[in-house]
Motif scaffolding. Sequence first.
Motif, PDB file in Angstrom:
ATOM      1  N   LEU A   1       0.822  -1.209   0.000  1.00 36.76           N
ATOM      2  CA  LEU A   1       0.000   0.000   0.000  1.00 36.76           C
ATOM      3  C   LEU A   1       0.859   1.263   0.000  1.00 36.76           C
ATOM      4  O   LEU A   1       0.573   2.222  -0.719  1.00 36.76           O
ATOM      5  CB  LEU A   1      -0.927  -0.004   1.230  1.00 36.76           C
ATOM      6  CG  LEU A   1      -2.004  -1.098   1.211  1.00 36.76           C
ATOM      7  CD1 LEU A   1      -2.698  -1.182   2.560  1.00 36.76           C
ATOM      8  CD2 LEU A   1      -3.016  -0.830   0.104  1.00 36.76           C
ATOM      9  N   VAL A   2       1.893   1.262   0.793  1.00 37.47           N
ATOM     10  CA  VAL A   2       2.770   2.437   0.882  1.00 37.47           C
ATOM     11  C   VAL A   2       3.432   2.710  -0.475  1.00 37.47           C
ATOM     12  O   VAL A   2       3.502   3.847  -0.933  1.00 37.47           O
ATOM     13  CB  VAL A   2       3.835   2.227   1.982  1.00 37.47           C
ATOM     14  CG1 VAL A   2       5.013   3.165   1.792  1.00 37.47           C
ATOM     15  CG2 VAL A   2       3.212   2.438   3.361  1.00 37.47           C
TER      16      VAL A   2
ATOM     17  N   THR B   1       2.413   2.031  -3.436  1.00 34.27           N
ATOM     18  CA  THR B   1       1.506   2.546  -4.462  1.00 34.27           C
ATOM     19  C   THR B   1       0.866   3.871  -4.051  1.00 34.27           C
ATOM     20  O   THR B   1       0.835   4.810  -4.830  1.00 34.27           O
ATOM     21  CB  THR B   1       0.402   1.504  -4.783  1.00 34.27           C
ATOM     22  OG1 THR B   1      -0.150   1.044  -3.546  1.00 34.27           O
ATOM     23  CG2 THR B   1       0.976   0.338  -5.531  1.00 34.27           C
ATOM     24  N   ALA B   2       0.399   3.963  -2.821  1.00 32.36           N
ATOM     25  CA  ALA B   2      -0.325   5.174  -2.412  1.00 32.36           C
ATOM     26  C   ALA B   2       0.616   6.346  -2.124  1.00 32.36           C
ATOM     27  O   ALA B   2       0.294   7.483  -2.424  1.00 32.36           O
ATOM     28  CB  ALA B   2      -1.181   4.877  -1.185  1.00 32.36           C
ATOM     29  N   TRP B   3       1.751   6.090  -1.551  1.00 31.88           N
ATOM     30  CA  TRP B   3       2.630   7.192  -1.141  1.00 31.88           C
ATOM     31  C   TRP B   3       3.757   7.460  -2.130  1.00 31.88           C
ATOM     32  O   TRP B   3       4.278   8.553  -2.188  1.00 31.88           O
ATOM     33  CB  TRP B   3       3.232   6.926   0.252  1.00 31.88           C
ATOM     34  CG  TRP B   3       2.199   6.971   1.336  1.00 31.88           C
ATOM     35  CD1 TRP B   3       0.870   7.260   1.201  1.00 31.88           C
ATOM     36  CD2 TRP B   3       2.410   6.700   2.723  1.00 31.88           C
ATOM     37  NE1 TRP B   3       0.234   7.197   2.416  1.00 31.88           N
ATOM     38  CE2 TRP B   3       1.160   6.850   3.377  1.00 31.88           C
ATOM     39  CE3 TRP B   3       3.513   6.344   3.486  1.00 31.88           C
ATOM     40  CZ2 TRP B   3       0.995   6.660   4.743  1.00 31.88           C
ATOM     41  CZ3 TRP B   3       3.360   6.154   4.846  1.00 31.88           C
ATOM     42  CH2 TRP B   3       2.115   6.317   5.470  1.00 31.88           C
TER      43      TRP B   3
ATOM     44  N   VAL C   1      10.452  -3.577  -6.717  1.00 31.15           N
ATOM     45  CA  VAL C   1      11.011  -3.227  -5.408  1.00 31.15           C
ATOM     46  C   VAL C   1      11.054  -4.458  -4.518  1.00 31.15           C
ATOM     47  O   VAL C   1      12.056  -4.768  -3.878  1.00 31.15           O
ATOM     48  CB  VAL C   1      10.172  -2.120  -4.726  1.00 31.15           C
ATOM     49  CG1 VAL C   1      10.702  -1.844  -3.326  1.00 31.15           C
ATOM     50  CG2 VAL C   1      10.179  -0.856  -5.566  1.00 31.15           C
TER      51      VAL C   1
ATOM     52  N   LEU D   1      -1.766  -6.496  -3.669  1.00 29.99           N
ATOM     53  CA  LEU D   1      -2.386  -5.175  -3.547  1.00 29.99           C
ATOM     54  C   LEU D   1      -3.887  -5.289  -3.341  1.00 29.99           C
ATOM     55  O   LEU D   1      -4.468  -4.584  -2.515  1.00 29.99           O
ATOM     56  CB  LEU D   1      -2.113  -4.371  -4.819  1.00 29.99           C
ATOM     57  CG  LEU D   1      -0.978  -3.360  -4.725  1.00 29.99           C
ATOM     58  CD1 LEU D   1      -0.706  -2.760  -6.099  1.00 29.99           C
ATOM     59  CD2 LEU D   1      -1.340  -2.251  -3.737  1.00 29.99           C
TER      60      LEU D   1
ATOM     61  N   ARG E   1      -5.680  -3.911  -0.054  1.00 32.46           N
ATOM     62  CA  ARG E   1      -6.727  -2.883  -0.096  1.00 32.46           C
ATOM     63  C   ARG E   1      -7.970  -3.356   0.647  1.00 32.46           C
ATOM     64  O   ARG E   1      -8.608  -2.597   1.364  1.00 32.46           O
ATOM     65  CB  ARG E   1      -7.080  -2.554  -1.550  1.00 32.46           C
ATOM     66  CG  ARG E   1      -6.141  -1.549  -2.201  1.00 32.46           C
ATOM     67  CD  ARG E   1      -6.732  -0.992  -3.481  1.00 32.46           C
ATOM     68  NE  ARG E   1      -6.987  -2.030  -4.470  1.00 32.46           N
ATOM     69  CZ  ARG E   1      -6.168  -2.322  -5.477  1.00 32.46           C
ATOM     70  NH1 ARG E   1      -5.053  -1.655  -5.626  1.00 32.46           N
ATOM     71  NH2 ARG E   1      -6.470  -3.262  -6.344  1.00 32.46           N
TER      72      ARG E   1
END
Lengths: 392, 182
Positions: free
Chosen positions: B119-120, B122-124, B135, B147, B151
């Motif tokens: 989440l980090v 993709t979102a951040w 990564v 993911l 979510r």
Amino acid sequence: MNKMDRDVMGLLAAAQPTHLDPGLPVDEITRSTELAHAMAQPRRRESLPRTAWRFARPSWGLGLAGAAAAAALVVATTATHPSGDGDPGVSARASDASRLLLAAAEQASQQPDLSGRYWKVETLERHLTTAAMEKDPYTIKGGSRKTQWTDTETGRSFFTGYDLGLTPTGPADVAAWKRAGSPKRITIWAPFGKANLRMRAPDHDTNRGPDITTPEDDKPYYIGRAVSLEELRSLPSDPQRLKAELLKGYDREAAQGQSKDEWLFSASQRLILDLPVTPEVRAATFRMLSGLKGLTVIDHVKDAQGRPGTAVALRRTIGKDGGLIEDRLIFDESTSEGLAWETVVVKADGKWTKGFKPGTIRNSLAVVRTVSTDQGPEKWPTEELPVGGAER
Amino acid sequence: MAEEAERFTALYDACRQHVWAYAVSRAGRQVADEAVSETFVIAWRRFADIPEPPLPWLLGVARNVLRDSACAQARRESLAAELQDWAEPPKPDLADEVADRNLALCALASLGEDDREALVLTAWHGLRAHEAAKVVGCSATTMRVRLHRARKRLAQALDIPRQVPPAAARVPIAVTAIGEEA
């Protein structure tokens, strides 16, 4: 992604803590320290290019504390004028460089090829830099002593290195440093701004272990690009073909402002100095150099080690306002044996030459000894190179 | 060469804070600095090998550096402290928007490491699934599945899409799940 997912992700994106905002600027000292630390490391694919400033001390395994100090991105030795003509303004006799280099090629072709299984090279690198002060600046010297081993049967290679400390250059510099309060941490001019270094006395204990031992590298040699032993041993012995081969490493953008000849001169230095190439390839390198434009000869120079030799030299400017410097390849005319590569300040009016007397050797690489022997090193390093995440 | 240093500096300026933020989200502030420094050391040595775009590669290196970091205990404590910060319960007098942010962070802190990471990234850090996969070192498909599940679990932790009660009434999720695999 459905609507619910989008809402969740939108909420999450908005919830990023402010201190983790990638748009925040990095604190200036952290920035320069991290950059200096990173660029103080040896390159894997390409060794550091040799220019008037460069990062000297490779320092595997040093913590960040030792690291800023390790960024001895600096330059040369004590400011003695290397050429014997007593002119501090660096006077190079524009003589027949071509004739000298062709004679050296003859000498080189008569030298024996490697006789032992292992090729051992000891080098000494020294660098000078200046403290970033408006008033009463002083210069600082640093450097490293390295031993590189190559197993010519397998192509395996590694080196060990000792740090030579970081101290004010000469008595006048020591005095200026003391006037500044004898700071342990000093700020210097770096290519990207300022960087902090920690002064440190040289450690003369010869029994201590090396400060670094590099892992083995599959392409440990630099000829304008990084190459393996196999590539090195199969370089062409025809000067034109050799030139073409070397130019494969030339990148106009990366060479920024350097002419092809300037670039070739620098890229081929190690072929003359210390790489385990065949006598034919060394001879071809001398012949290739004899065709470059702008080379001059300086007779009776002394290298940073104080050894007498003959230099072929090429002046060039560093970038737009870096200043005028001179690259010198110093060798023994009678044997063609390579001695040193030095970068000397010609005019002290540029960004990277300011504060140095003309004639100062800012960077030097001296080949102390090369040995071809059947006696290998005591042990080979076992550490693997750290690998990027994308490759695991 | 000066221009080499300039290009590297540009890379550093463009990516450093991303790498730092990622390191913090994986290991907390106390160990992030060292990891970032180490990451750029490797980046310099491998400068010629860094692909475009460089960020996924850099984050991957940072991830390995953190994993190989000698002091696992320090990392756990450092991360726990960071997540504790995230998981601060929203204060009753905060505006809804701020309360929502706190709640989202709190929910994120409650997830397992794998979920949180996906989440980090993709979102951040704005990575696409295939970049996040680089990564982490998994396939793009695996990352998409991860993911999707992450979510879902985040939505559950946030209690969406149920009718949202006033922020103050929501119970902050305890930080006990930290470090466990979801």
